[in-house]
Scaffold this active site. Sequence first.
Site, PDB file in Angstrom:
ATOM      1  N   ILE A 225      35.840  15.505  69.099  1.00  0.00           N
ATOM      2  CA  ILE A 225      36.461  14.237  68.726  1.00  0.00           C
ATOM      3  C   ILE A 225      36.708  14.342  67.230  1.00  0.00           C
ATOM      4  CG2 ILE A 225      34.161  13.183  68.515  1.00  0.00           C
ATOM      5  CD1 ILE A 225      35.402  10.496  69.175  1.00  0.00           C
ATOM      6  N   SER A 226      37.934  14.117  66.810  1.00  0.00           N
ATOM      7  CA  SER A 226      38.329  14.396  65.424  1.00  0.00           C
ATOM      8  C   SER A 226      37.581  13.519  64.425  1.00  0.00           C
ATOM      9  CB  SER A 226      39.835  14.189  65.245  1.00  0.00           C
ATOM     10  OG  SER A 226      40.570  15.103  66.007  1.00  0.00           O
ATOM     11  N   GLN A 227      37.481  14.010  63.223  1.00  0.00           N
ATOM     12  CA  GLN A 227      36.923  13.275  62.089  1.00  0.00           C
ATOM     13  C   GLN A 227      37.584  11.889  61.990  1.00  0.00           C
ATOM     14  OE1 GLN A 227      38.085  15.260  58.547  1.00  0.00           O
ATOM     15  NE2 GLN A 227      36.873  14.013  57.160  1.00  0.00           N
TER      16      GLN A 227
END
Length: 214
Positions: A62-64
Amino acid sequence: MRVDMRRSRERMVREQIEARGVRDPRVLAAMRRVPRHLFVDEALHGQAYADHPVPIGFGQTISQPYIVALMTWYLELEPGMSVLEIGTGSGYQAAVLDEMGARVWTVERIPELYDAARVRLSRLGHAGVRCKLDDGTLGWPEAGPFDRILVTAGGPDVPLPLLAQLADPGILLIPVGGSRRDQQLVMVRRQGGELLRENKGGVVFVDLVGRHGW
């Protein structure tokens, strides 16, 4: 001691996103509303609001938070716009887009992530997000064209099927580069039949796998 997730989310928005220049109030409001910790395993809830990606299994992340907010901001979304997301992952980015009033179609290639995201999105009130298990580099031609296309994995170049499904006017965002250590976030804007390409800076994403990816 129990962590106050609402307070953690507020701190995430204020210190990681607003402080770096993302000021769109609709993006910030969506990031405040979507419970990011519910998109990762319970054992990782404590990391959900930290300033880094979080693993979700199968070599994916899950992206930053800042990157999610930045890419959402670059889309210049208006309520009712159609958005194609390539790389559903946990479903978090799709939830943020849905929270902003977009009509969202999202494609995932890994069956386990697809199944989990579909259930999660429905349970959290995002049942209107349309999910598909397929090669994301092919897009979703029968549902296009799309006002916006967002690719959350890095490929060698912009997949031609996605360009073909981009409306006019329209915006496509994709990380492009020869490796995860050499990617640039590319914005392609279709306007009046022309394609304008702009480099928005360095990023690090997992590989875009498929017929028109790696």
